[in-house]
Motif scaffolding. Structure first.
Motif: not given
Length: 425
Positions: A160-163, A301-307, A355-357
């Motif tokens: 979701r972060g990347g999208v 994407r960084l936030s997706d990878r790191s969680g 938005a992902a959060l």
């Protein structure tokens, strides 16, 4: 109407948590649809409406523009969650074919919104401008409600972060393309509105026609009454504290964004005294967009990878606050150029990650559209408050330096308070 508890039986695809990653084609079509709707929002707000209002009422253009934008934003505040709530309950069947919950709202919002822009282009009074802009805001917010719900409906959490980054870029890119259209190709007010109306249809409709939209079985449809609808607009901070903090922090950051951008054209005219304010605005928008595009997808994407989400939100707010302080302290063209790049970089990262959060703190799958509509009030309400607050600050509290100092304070506060959210790292 008889309903069953979705938790008591197997969830249909429309309500299940998505697990299959979306493909590039789907992301591209969502990007295009968001590009269309944000062109329809921001090109009038930044260029067409200020020029139209200045022609109609040159002696009190700031106040007249504030009224038009304020009532338009009020319409957005109402339309977005209401459309989201109805989309949560949509079970349309035509000729034996079952349609999904969201796409009908995307199509209807785009078509009716384009017609509203055509009506807006013909107005010669402030009242007419205000009424037509109210109609356009209502329609495009119905479209936006459906597009926003696509993220939790179709995209798994770890994507979701990347999208969100790709979906967020059109907020700036739409204004750039719209600004180019109405300042270099379609230079008249009427032709500018027509160009934007055509663009929203060409860019927005393919997403609805070419992507999937899971239908909602009637037995899983939430019950409806106007009382239920109104009660659903209140999401208890006690029962859902993380949702409340997500709403509040988004509201503060968007207040800062509204204060900093709504009068940018007038700032260039009256604060910087730039010789070609419309041309200067276009340059700043291009730089802002470049900064946003450089960070949105990468930060997401960084936030997706790191969680982790919150640390990215906080630092993006710090960057935006620094940009606003630059404008407050040095109201000159060179400083405006630097600030535009920083503001774009910070806002791009913020939009993608926040938005992902937000999708991770929604109360229930059955009310995603309505709950995201409530979140979108935090985007729309500042557009109602911003013009009046900004006009009051500029006229009575020290002009543009005070305006941009206030922008920095509010933005920083909104980003730092995201630490109060507990369920998302």
């Amino acid at each position: 109407m008889t309903t069953v508890d979705p938790e008591a039986s197997a969830l249909p695809a429309a309500l299940a948590e998505p697990t299959a990653r979306v493909r590039r084609g789907w992301i591209a079509l969502l990007f295009s649809a968001n590009l269309g709707v944000w062109m329809a929002f921001f090109t009038p707000i930044q260029i067409l409406l200020p020029n139209q209002v200045a022609d109609i009422a040159p002696g009190h253009k700031e106040t007249a523009l504030a009224w038009a934008m304020g009532f338009g934003a009020l319409a957005a505040i109402i339309a977005n969650p209401v459309a989201g709530a109805f989309s949560d309950r949509t079970t349309l069947t035509v000729g034996g074919r079952r349609f999904g919950r969201r796409h009908v709202w995307t199509v209807g919002g785009a078509v009716l919104g384009a017609l509203s822009l055509l009506a807006l282009s013909q107005q010669q009074t402030i009242l007419g401008v205000t009424l037509a802009w109210v109609a356009a805001q209502a329609c495009f917010n119905a479209m936006l409600a459906a597009l926003t719900a696509a993220l939790p409906d179709r995209v798994p959490v770890d994507q979701r972060g990347g999208v969100s980054g790709w979906a967020g870029i059109p907020q700036a890119l739409g204004l750039v393309i719209g600004a180019v259209l109405v300042t270099t190709v379609f230079t008249g007010t009427i032709s500018g509105y027509v160009a934007v109306a055509v663009a929203v249809l060409l860019l927005g409709l393919p997403f609805a026609f070419l992507t999937g939209d899971d239908p909602l079985p009637r037995e899983h449809r939430p019950p409806f009454s106007w009382g239920v609808l109104l009660r659903g607009m209140w999401i208890s901070p006690r029962r859902h504290p993380d949702f409340a903090w997500a709403w509040g922090t988004r509201f503060l950051v968007q207040v800062g964004n509204a204060l900093g951008t709504l009068y940018l054209l007038y700032f260039l005219e009256d604060g910087v005294h730039y010789a070609d304010p419309e041309g200067g605005l276009l340059i700043l928008i291009l730089l802002y967009t470049a900064g946003m595009m450089a960070t949105a997808v990468y930060a997401g994407r960084l936030s997706d990878r790191s969680g982790r989400r919150k640390v990215f939100v906080i630092w993006s707010g710090v960057i935006m606050a620094v940009a606003a302080l630059i404008l407050a302290i040095w109201p000159v063209w060179t400083a405006a150029v630097v600030a535009a790049v920083l503001l774009g970089a910070g806002y791009g990262a913020y939009l993608a990650v926040d938005a992902a959060l937000i999708t991770q703190v929604l109360p229930a799958a059955t009310s995603r559209g309505q709950d995201l509509g409530v979140i979108n009030i935090a985007n729309s309400a500042p557009q109602a408050l911003g013009p009046f607050c900004a006009a009051w600050i500029v006229v009575y509290l020290g002009g543009y330096p005070t305006l941009y100092a206030a922008t920095a304070v509010v933005t920083l506060l909104g980003s730092v308070l995201v630490r109060k959210i507990r369920s998302v790292p």
